[in-house]
Write a protein that holds these residues in place. Structure first.
Motif, PDB file in Angstrom:
ATOM      1  N   PRO A   1      37.802   0.083  36.197  1.00 48.38           N
ATOM      2  CA  PRO A   1      36.529   0.009  36.918  1.00 48.38           C
ATOM      3  C   PRO A   1      36.342  -1.270  37.714  1.00 48.38           C
ATOM      4  O   PRO A   1      35.494  -1.322  38.619  1.00 48.38           O
ATOM      5  N   LYS A   2      37.118  -2.309  37.391  1.00 43.33           N
ATOM      6  CA  LYS A   2      36.984  -3.579  38.101  1.00 43.33           C
ATOM      7  C   LYS A   2      38.357  -4.139  38.437  1.00 43.33           C
ATOM      8  O   LYS A   2      39.242  -4.177  37.578  1.00 43.33           O
ATOM      9  N   TYR A   3      38.514  -4.570  39.691  1.00 43.84           N
ATOM     10  CA  TYR A   3      39.786  -5.156  40.119  1.00 43.84           C
ATOM     11  C   TYR A   3      39.520  -5.997  41.354  1.00 43.84           C
ATOM     12  O   TYR A   3      39.398  -5.475  42.456  1.00 43.84           O
ATOM     13  N   ARG A   4      39.423  -7.296  41.189  1.00 43.56           N
ATOM     14  CA  ARG A   4      39.020  -8.188  42.281  1.00 43.56           C
ATOM     15  C   ARG A   4      40.038  -8.259  43.409  1.00 43.56           C
ATOM     16  O   ARG A   4      39.712  -8.670  44.519  1.00 43.56           O
ATOM     17  N   HIS A   5      41.272  -7.881  43.130  1.00 42.49           N
ATOM     18  CA  HIS A   5      42.329  -8.066  44.118  1.00 42.49           C
ATOM     19  C   HIS A   5      42.476  -6.871  45.059  1.00 42.49           C
ATOM     20  O   HIS A   5      43.360  -6.860  45.907  1.00 42.49           O
ATOM     21  N   GLY A   6      41.620  -5.873  44.914  1.00 40.58           N
ATOM     22  CA  GLY A   6      41.628  -4.745  45.830  1.00 40.58           C
ATOM     23  C   GLY A   6      42.727  -3.755  45.526  1.00 40.58           C
ATOM     24  O   GLY A   6      43.708  -4.052  44.850  1.00 40.58           O
ATOM     25  N   GLY A   7      42.560  -2.534  46.023  1.00 41.15           N
ATOM     26  CA  GLY A   7      43.574  -1.505  45.846  1.00 41.15           C
ATOM     27  C   GLY A   7      43.617  -0.913  44.453  1.00 41.15           C
ATOM     28  O   GLY A   7      44.646  -0.389  44.027  1.00 41.15           O
ATOM     29  N   ALA A   8      42.508  -0.986  43.719  1.00 41.99           N
ATOM     30  CA  ALA A   8      42.488  -0.434  42.369  1.00 41.99           C
ATOM     31  C   ALA A   8      42.506   1.089  42.430  1.00 41.99           C
ATOM     32  O   ALA A   8      41.891   1.694  43.309  1.00 41.99           O
ATOM     33  N   PRO A   9      43.217   1.725  41.512  1.00 40.23           N
ATOM     34  CA  PRO A   9      43.206   3.186  41.485  1.00 40.23           C
ATOM     35  C   PRO A   9      41.814   3.696  41.165  1.00 40.23           C
ATOM     36  O   PRO A   9      41.141   3.176  40.272  1.00 40.23           O
ATOM     37  N   THR A  10      41.364   4.694  41.906  1.00 35.32           N
ATOM     38  CA  THR A  10      40.017   5.230  41.691  1.00 35.32           C
ATOM     39  C   THR A  10      40.018   6.407  40.730  1.00 35.32           C
ATOM     40  O   THR A  10      38.961   6.780  40.223  1.00 35.32           O
ATOM     41  N   GLU A  11      41.192   6.962  40.457  1.00 40.05           N
ATOM     42  CA  GLU A  11      41.256   8.113  39.574  1.00 40.05           C
ATOM     43  C   GLU A  11      41.501   7.692  38.129  1.00 40.05           C
ATOM     44  O   GLU A  11      41.981   6.582  37.853  1.00 40.05           O
ATOM     45  N   THR A  12      41.123   8.573  37.214  1.00 41.30           N
ATOM     46  CA  THR A  12      41.419   8.364  35.805  1.00 41.30           C
ATOM     47  C   THR A  12      42.894   8.664  35.550  1.00 41.30           C
ATOM     48  O   THR A  12      43.427   9.651  36.058  1.00 41.30           O
ATOM     49  N   ILE A  13      43.546   7.806  34.786  1.00 42.10           N
ATOM     50  CA  ILE A  13      44.965   7.984  34.479  1.00 42.10           C
ATOM     51  C   ILE A  13      45.085   8.522  33.063  1.00 42.10           C
ATOM     52  O   ILE A  13      44.676   7.861  32.105  1.00 42.10           O
ATOM     53  N   LYS A  14      45.607   9.707  32.928  1.00 44.28           N
ATOM     54  CA  LYS A  14      45.784  10.297  31.604  1.00 44.28           C
ATOM     55  C   LYS A  14      47.119   9.829  31.032  1.00 44.28           C
ATOM     56  O   LYS A  14      48.170  10.017  31.645  1.00 44.28           O
ATOM     57  N   LEU A  15      47.055   9.187  29.878  1.00 45.89           N
ATOM     58  CA  LEU A  15      48.244   8.593  29.278  1.00 45.89           C
ATOM     59  C   LEU A  15      48.657   9.322  28.014  1.00 45.89           C
ATOM     60  O   LEU A  15      47.825   9.852  27.278  1.00 45.89           O
ATOM     61  N   GLN A  16      49.946   9.302  27.784  1.00 46.60           N
ATOM     62  CA  GLN A  16      50.503   9.768  26.521  1.00 46.60           C
ATOM     63  C   GLN A  16      50.945   8.526  25.754  1.00 46.60           C
ATOM     64  O   GLN A  16      51.848   7.811  26.179  1.00 46.60           O
ATOM     65  N   LEU A  17      50.289   8.260  24.646  1.00 45.14           N
ATOM     66  CA  LEU A  17      50.585   7.068  23.859  1.00 45.14           C
ATOM     67  C   LEU A  17      51.147   7.499  22.508  1.00 45.14           C
ATOM     68  O   LEU A  17      50.431   7.728  21.543  1.00 45.14           O
ATOM     69  N   SER A  18      52.456   7.617  22.477  1.00 49.84           N
ATOM     70  CA  SER A  18      53.112   7.989  21.219  1.00 49.84           C
ATOM     71  C   SER A  18      54.181   6.946  20.928  1.00 49.84           C
ATOM     72  O   SER A  18      53.931   5.970  20.234  1.00 49.84           O
ATOM     73  N   GLU A  19      55.364   7.130  21.495  1.00 49.23           N
ATOM     74  CA  GLU A  19      56.420   6.130  21.316  1.00 49.23           C
ATOM     75  C   GLU A  19      56.380   5.060  22.398  1.00 49.23           C
ATOM     76  O   GLU A  19      56.851   3.956  22.199  1.00 49.23           O
ATOM     77  N   ARG A  20      55.811   5.403  23.563  1.00 50.99           N
ATOM     78  CA  ARG A  20      55.688   4.452  24.653  1.00 50.99           C
ATOM     79  C   ARG A  20      54.557   4.898  25.563  1.00 50.99           C
ATOM     80  O   ARG A  20      53.990   5.975  25.392  1.00 50.99           O
ATOM     81  N   VAL A  21      54.205   4.057  26.544  1.00 48.21           N
ATOM     82  CA  VAL A  21      53.137   4.383  27.481  1.00 48.21           C
ATOM     83  C   VAL A  21      53.709   5.219  28.623  1.00 48.21           C
ATOM     84  O   VAL A  21      54.576   4.757  29.364  1.00 48.21           O
ATOM     85  N   GLU A  22      53.217   6.454  28.756  1.00 54.23           N
ATOM     86  CA  GLU A  22      53.683   7.353  29.811  1.00 54.23           C
ATOM     87  C   GLU A  22      52.505   8.124  30.356  1.00 54.23           C
ATOM     88  O   GLU A  22      51.473   8.290  29.688  1.00 54.23           O
ATOM     89  N   ILE A  23      52.644   8.641  31.578  1.00 50.37           N
ATOM     90  CA  ILE A  23      51.630   9.518  32.136  1.00 50.37           C
ATOM     91  C   ILE A  23      51.719  10.870  31.444  1.00 50.37           C
ATOM     92  O   ILE A  23      52.809  11.448  31.297  1.00 50.37           O
ATOM     93  N   ASP A  24      50.577  11.381  31.018  1.00 46.80           N
ATOM     94  CA  ASP A  24      50.513  12.699  30.390  1.00 46.80           C
ATOM     95  C   ASP A  24      50.347  13.749  31.485  1.00 46.80           C
ATOM     96  O   ASP A  24      49.322  13.814  32.144  1.00 46.80           O
ATOM     97  N   THR A  25      51.368  14.551  31.666  1.00 44.87           N
ATOM     98  CA  THR A  25      51.340  15.596  32.696  1.00 44.87           C
ATOM     99  C   THR A  25      51.178  16.980  32.083  1.00 44.87           C
ATOM    100  O   THR A  25      51.456  17.989  32.736  1.00 44.87           O
ATOM    101  N   SER A  26      50.729  17.048  30.850  1.00 47.36           N
ATOM    102  CA  SER A  26      50.642  18.336  30.171  1.00 47.36           C
ATOM    103  C   SER A  26      49.636  19.263  30.828  1.00 47.36           C
ATOM    104  O   SER A  26      49.788  20.469  30.797  1.00 47.36           O
ATOM    105  N   ARG A  27      48.593  18.679  31.410  1.00 52.08           N
ATOM    106  CA  ARG A  27      47.631  19.493  32.150  1.00 52.08           C
ATOM    107  C   ARG A  27      46.815  18.593  33.032  1.00 52.08           C
ATOM    108  O   ARG A  27      46.821  17.375  32.880  1.00 52.08           O
ATOM    109  N   ASP A  28      46.115  19.165  33.998  1.00 53.18           N
ATOM    110  CA  ASP A  28      45.313  18.386  34.911  1.00 53.18           C
ATOM    111  C   ASP A  28      44.138  17.751  34.189  1.00 53.18           C
ATOM    112  O   ASP A  28      43.614  18.290  33.208  1.00 53.18           O
ATOM    113  N   ILE A  29      43.683  16.629  34.714  1.00 51.03           N
ATOM    114  CA  ILE A  29      42.511  15.970  34.149  1.00 51.03           C
ATOM    115  C   ILE A  29      41.272  16.748  34.542  1.00 51.03           C
ATOM    116  O   ILE A  29      41.081  17.108  35.694  1.00 51.03           O
ATOM    117  N   ALA A  30      40.445  17.001  33.561  1.00 50.74           N
ATOM    118  CA  ALA A  30      39.229  17.768  33.831  1.00 50.74           C
ATOM    119  C   ALA A  30      38.224  16.914  34.608  1.00 50.74           C
ATOM    120  O   ALA A  30      38.192  15.709  34.456  1.00 50.74           O
TER     121      ALA A  30
END
Length: 208
Positions: free
Chosen positions: A179-208
């Motif tokens: 929600p805050k990033y002073r240096h500009g260019g912050a992603p505006t979308e929510t990033i769905k993560l898979q947090l199990s063994e490592r940090v990865e993008i969860d692509t199992s389904r679209d974000i609601a």
């Protein structure tokens, strides 16, 4: 983007145009009963890291990092005494080398100190990050009785990373927003993560 420091976490580096600017201070908010620490451990892979623990023992932190299935580094871990947390943290940060990571996990004991002294600490921390061209990640735990100085942390920080964990009937979902990033260019979308063994993008389904 040229001049930025890789975080060591691919999904974050892609979303942040290559990483974080040197000198950046990040407030990373998450629930205590989440996998938020996994992101902290992966950050240690990018460069030398000073990991300041305010609650768990240094041996516990080292064991957790060494046991991680993700790509991690070999951070220098120091536990500070809760009697004088600002003084001890300031001393440790003063010895931070050039181009390093600083992790404080969690910030709560520091945020419960005198406000004026805490503001001075945050400003000195920011100055030190700029001097050494380093990155600071301040792990801020969410709670009903959150520290009085939490809003000060989020205001002074250059960026706020917010991890939300949702427990469903059949699965557990993690969402990262910036929600805050002073240096500009912050992603505006929510990033769905898979947090199990490592940090990865969860692509199992679209974000609601």
């Amino acid at each position: 983007m040229e001049g930025r420091l890789h975080t060591g976490i691919d999904v974050l580096d892609r979303k942040l145009d290559g990483g974080l600017p040197p000198g950046c201070v990040v407030a990373y908010t998450a629930a205590p009963a989440s996998q938020s620490e996994l992101l902290l451990y992966e950050l240690t892979a990018a460069r030398g890291t000073l990991y300041i623990s305010t609650e768990r023992s240094d041996q516990s932190i080292r064991h957790a990092v060494d046991s991680s299935m993700a790509r991690v580094g070999t951070p220098t871990v120091r536990r500070i005494d809760s009697q004088n947390p600002l003084e001890e943290a300031t001393r440790l940060i003063g010895a931070l080398p050039e181009g390093a990571n600083l992790i404080v996990d969690p910030m709560d004991p520091l945020e419960r100190t005198d406000r004026e002294a805490y503001v001075d600490f945050l400003n000195a921390l920011k100055d030190r990050m700029l001097e050494t061209r380093s990155i600071a990640i301040l792990h801020c735990l969410k709670a009903d009785d959150q520290p009085a100085n939490r809003s000060t942390t989020e205001h002074v920080a250059d960026a706020v990373f917010n991890l939300q964990t949702r427990v469903g009937a059949t699965e557990l979902e993690n969402f990262l927003t910036i929600p805050k990033y002073r240096h500009g260019g912050a992603p505006t979308e929510t990033i769905k993560l898979q947090l199990s063994e490592r940090v990865e993008i969860d692509t199992s389904r679209d974000i609601a």
